[in-house]
Design an enzyme around this catalytic site. Structure first.
Site, PDB file in Angstrom:
ATOM      1  N   ASP A  26     -26.434 -46.056   1.872  1.00 36.33           N
ATOM      2  CA  ASP A  26     -26.792 -45.162   0.785  1.00 36.33           C
ATOM      3  C   ASP A  26     -25.685 -45.161  -0.264  1.00 36.33           C
ATOM      4  O   ASP A  26     -24.496 -45.018   0.066  1.00 36.33           O
ATOM      5  CB  ASP A  26     -26.996 -43.748   1.351  1.00 36.33           C
ATOM      6  CG  ASP A  26     -27.413 -42.742   0.299  1.00 36.33           C
ATOM      7  OD1 ASP A  26     -28.520 -42.880  -0.236  1.00 36.33           O
ATOM      8  OD2 ASP A  26     -26.615 -41.819   0.030  1.00 36.33           O
TER       9      ASP A  26
ATOM     10  N   GLU B 131     -27.743 -50.068  -1.116  1.00 35.92           N
ATOM     11  CA  GLU B 131     -28.333 -49.396  -2.272  1.00 35.92           C
ATOM     12  C   GLU B 131     -27.289 -49.547  -3.377  1.00 35.92           C
ATOM     13  O   GLU B 131     -26.260 -48.869  -3.360  1.00 35.92           O
ATOM     14  CB  GLU B 131     -28.607 -47.922  -1.977  1.00 35.92           C
ATOM     15  CG  GLU B 131     -29.312 -47.233  -3.133  1.00 35.92           C
ATOM     16  CD  GLU B 131     -29.551 -45.750  -2.879  1.00 35.92           C
ATOM     17  OE1 GLU B 131     -30.609 -45.250  -3.302  1.00 35.92           O
ATOM     18  OE2 GLU B 131     -28.681 -45.092  -2.274  1.00 35.92           O
TER      19      GLU B 131
END
Length: 690
Positions: free
Chosen positions: A330, A367
């Site tokens: 993330d 990401e």
């Protein structure tokens, strides 16, 4: 005689003659460990600092699995310090974290738990899935099975439910090879959400980087304790591996649940907050604030050795001890900032992750952005030869634009905004984004993800409807590139429903036929809806679970996904491992020939002019590990009926339609090259070549 080296690995070391506990803090002045064994009175163990280091350690005789413990840490007073020698703190390396109740002033209380890592893996090994064959399925543990009537009620929404035979059978049916779970490391709900009576359902708010989230375990496991929670998690991994399915964890190492400076102090802030978080110094030394590139209140400082070690140690633990197959990072850009907060895709931490010997068999998915300066870096987190893949937001935007907003624009004005060139770039692996050296597998392609509209909502709503989130519909993206097909929301109109079904099939077909790694979002194959909510991380489970009911539309969509997955696996031409080089034979690459609607070579005008929006993509593999293969993909991006002439080639006898996003097509007979094929609306048509 040589002295035996002392194990100073952070956390508990139980393998020696006497158990030992170790903690790292550069700024603490005293550290104590408090251990409670069952109903016995708690015992306190002062830790001693190893000279000239940030390491604090002590022997802890008699400690055993199931014991609960916390830390008491003191240190200097100042704007960057959060020391309080009376405040219980979590061990950053705790492998078990359980709730202990609530405090009216401070909110939830948590305790670290000593766990027994022993587990019988039964000889099951990690599945070996070549990346070009991977089909990723992003899912939330709770919402994947919370409404599944095929599961015993006590297993719904749990780790055990994820590994239930009915769940695995469904994943097999739709061709899933790799299950990517939204955060399962222990997490908490943000204070402002709790005060509003809401819950963080997605888990992007980590309490501890080593412990599985206890609330995702079945009730019996939670009641038994942290050992049982960990066993249930490992049991899930074992059963999925036994079924040939990989397990990838969505990991949140960019910030913690301690939020901003006014947030709860549960661990790192009270242990060594001056070093573990990024700081933005103001003109006054008494007004220091966090430098936040996550939008979550704080950002971990990965330029600090102890923080980088914490992340790497956590990854190694999950990969080796829990045997997961990979990680989706993330906001990876937040991990890649140096001591001055500048973004560096070659950051030492990322290089350690790529090169660590215990992580060589793991998937690494980035990401590739954060919310800080220069934070959007899709295409920057890898180099030739490494295994890093990235979420490709450009693919998502291009595919939505082509099949939805452009079709809506054609309805309104008679002419779409874009031609077909950008879609062709997406189909062939986004070479301009990732570079010739990295290859198409650097791209994780997706149309939907956990944040944003579901696939059904993408074709059912022109705008977001997030009122249930309690923020007056201000949250969530406004750039959805969606199209409601004439009616906002659910409708019984058969024409609108049919058009929506066709659009969903077009979107999924583009995803499954494109070079790169396709990622599906759980429930899209079941026509899951969130009723227009595109930021459903705080809403109740009656809005977000996968719908397992016996529904005709859901079954039609599920079979479409299954058929596309089968077609992808059967045709290596659609899943190249390398980009080709002009004039060279490149094993693993695909050779591409492009034809217009007239069956002739594509013209410049055909690429660029919005009025055309039709192409025929003839793709051939360059064999490396599989037999020679070739496929014709016909794309028609207009609502108008159009005749297309199938390409004439000396090496082709004819074409057999294998799949179409239009229903009721003739899929049996061989069509000779040069025959006219009529496309009745926006659609994709797949032909096997004879």
């Amino acid at each position: 005689m040589h002295e035996t080296a002392i194990d100073l690995t952070p956390g508990f070391s139980l393998g020696g003659t006497v158990p030992r506990f170790t903690l790292r803090s550069a700024t603490a002045t005293s550290v104590a460990l408090v251990v409670a064994s069952g109903a016995d009175q708690a015992t306190t163990h002062p830790l001693e600092r190893v000279p000239d280091t940030d390491v604090w350690t002590a022997e802890v005789p008699g400690v055993r699995p199931g014991d609960r413990y916390h830390l008491l840490v003191d240190g200097p007073v100042g704007p960057r310090h959060g020391f309080d020698p009376t405040r219980p703190l979590l061990d950053p390396y705790a492998r078990g974290i359980l709730p202990t109740g609530n405090d009216e002033a401070a909110g939830p209380r948590w305790t670290s738990v000593v766990v027994d890592d022993a587990f019988d893996w039964g000889g099951v090994v990690k599945p070996q899935v070549p990346l070009d064959r991977a089909v990723v399925y992003e899912a939330n543990v709770r919402t994947l099975t919370a409404a599944n009537p095929h599961l015993p009620e006590h297993l719904r929404g749990t780790y055990a439910g994820v590994a239930h035979e009915s769940t695995i059978a469904h994943l097999h049916r739709i061709g899933v090879t790799t299950l990517e779970l939204l955060p399962v490391q222990a997490f908490d709900t943000e204070r402002w959400l709790r005060d509003a009576g809401r819950e963080n359902a997605w888990g992007y708010n980590t309490l501890g980087f080593f412990a599985p989230h206890a609330a995702h375990a079945s009730a019996p496991a939670q009641q038994e304790g942290a050992d049982a929670v960990l066993r249930e998690f490992k049991g899930m991994v074992r059963l999925l591996h036994e079924a040939g399915i990989q397990v990838v964890l969505d990991v949140v190492y960019n910030h913690t649940a301690e939020e901003g400076l006014g947030g709860p102090t549960t661990s790192l802030r009270g242990i060594d907050g001056a070093n573990r978080y990024r700081w933005a110094r103001s003109a006054s030394p008494y007004r220091d604030s966090y430098y936040d590139t996550t939008g979550c209140g704080n950002t971990l400082d990965t330029s600090v050795e102890a923080t980088a070690d914490l992340i790497v140690d956590s990854l190694v633990y999950w990969a080796r001890e829990v045997r997961v197959d990979g990680f989706r990072f993330d906001l990876m850009a937040a991990l890649a900032r140096d001591g001055e907060h500048r973004l560096d895709p070659s950051h030492p931490l990322l290089e350690r992750i790529r090169s660590h010997p215990d992580l060589q068999d793991t998937l690494v998915i980035a990401e590739p952005w954060d919310v800080g300066p220069d934070g959007w870096k899709t295409g920057s987190f890898g180099a030739a030869g490494d295994r890093t893949s990235e979420w490709n937001d450009g693919f998502r935007n291009t595919v939505r634009q082509f099949w939805l907003t452009d079709i809506a624009e054609e309805r309104r004005t008679g002419l779409p905004q874009t031609g077909i060139g950008r879609l062709a770039e997406a189909l062939t692996g986004s070479r301009s984004v990732f570079g010739a050296d990295r290859g198409p597998l650097a791209s994780v392609n997706f149309v939907t993800a956990h944040d944003g509209f579901t696939l059904l909502d993408l074709v059912s709503y022109d705008g977001k409807h997030n009122e249930a989130n309690g923020e007056d519909n201000r949250d969530g993206s406004n750039d959805n590139r969606s199209f409601n097909h004439g009616i906002e929301g659910d409708t019984a109109d058969r024409g609108v429903r049919a058009a929506r079904g066709r659009s969903m099939r077009n979107l999924v077909a583009t995803l499954m036929l494109s070079a790169g790694v396709p990622m599906l979002t759980a429930g899209d194959e079941r026509s899951r809806t969130q009723h227009g909510n595109n930021n459903a991380y705080v809403v109740s489970e009656d809005l977000t679970p996968v719908d397992w009911s016996d529904d005709e539309d859901a079954e039609t969509m599920t079979e479409a996904v299954a058929a596309l997955a089968r077609f992808r696996q059967a045709h290596p031409a659609l899943r190249p491992t390398r980009f080709g080089v002009e004039g060279q034979e490149t094993p693993g690459a695909s050779r591409m020939s492009w034809y217009g609607p007239d069956g002739q070579a594509m013209t410049i005008e055909g690429w660029d002019q919005p009025v055309h929006r039709a192409l025929q993509y003839f793709v051939e593999s360059t064999p490396e590990h599989e037999p020679f293969d070739r496929v014709l993909v016909v794309v028609h991006g207009s609502g108008r009926t159009r005749d297309l002439t199938l390409p004439v080639r000396e090496d082709v006898l004819g074409y057999r339609l294998a799949w179409s996003s239009e229903k009721h097509r003739d899929h049996e007979r061989l069509r000779p090259a040069g025959q006219v094929f009529t496309a009745y609306g926006p659609g994709i048509h797949l032909f096997e070549v004879a």
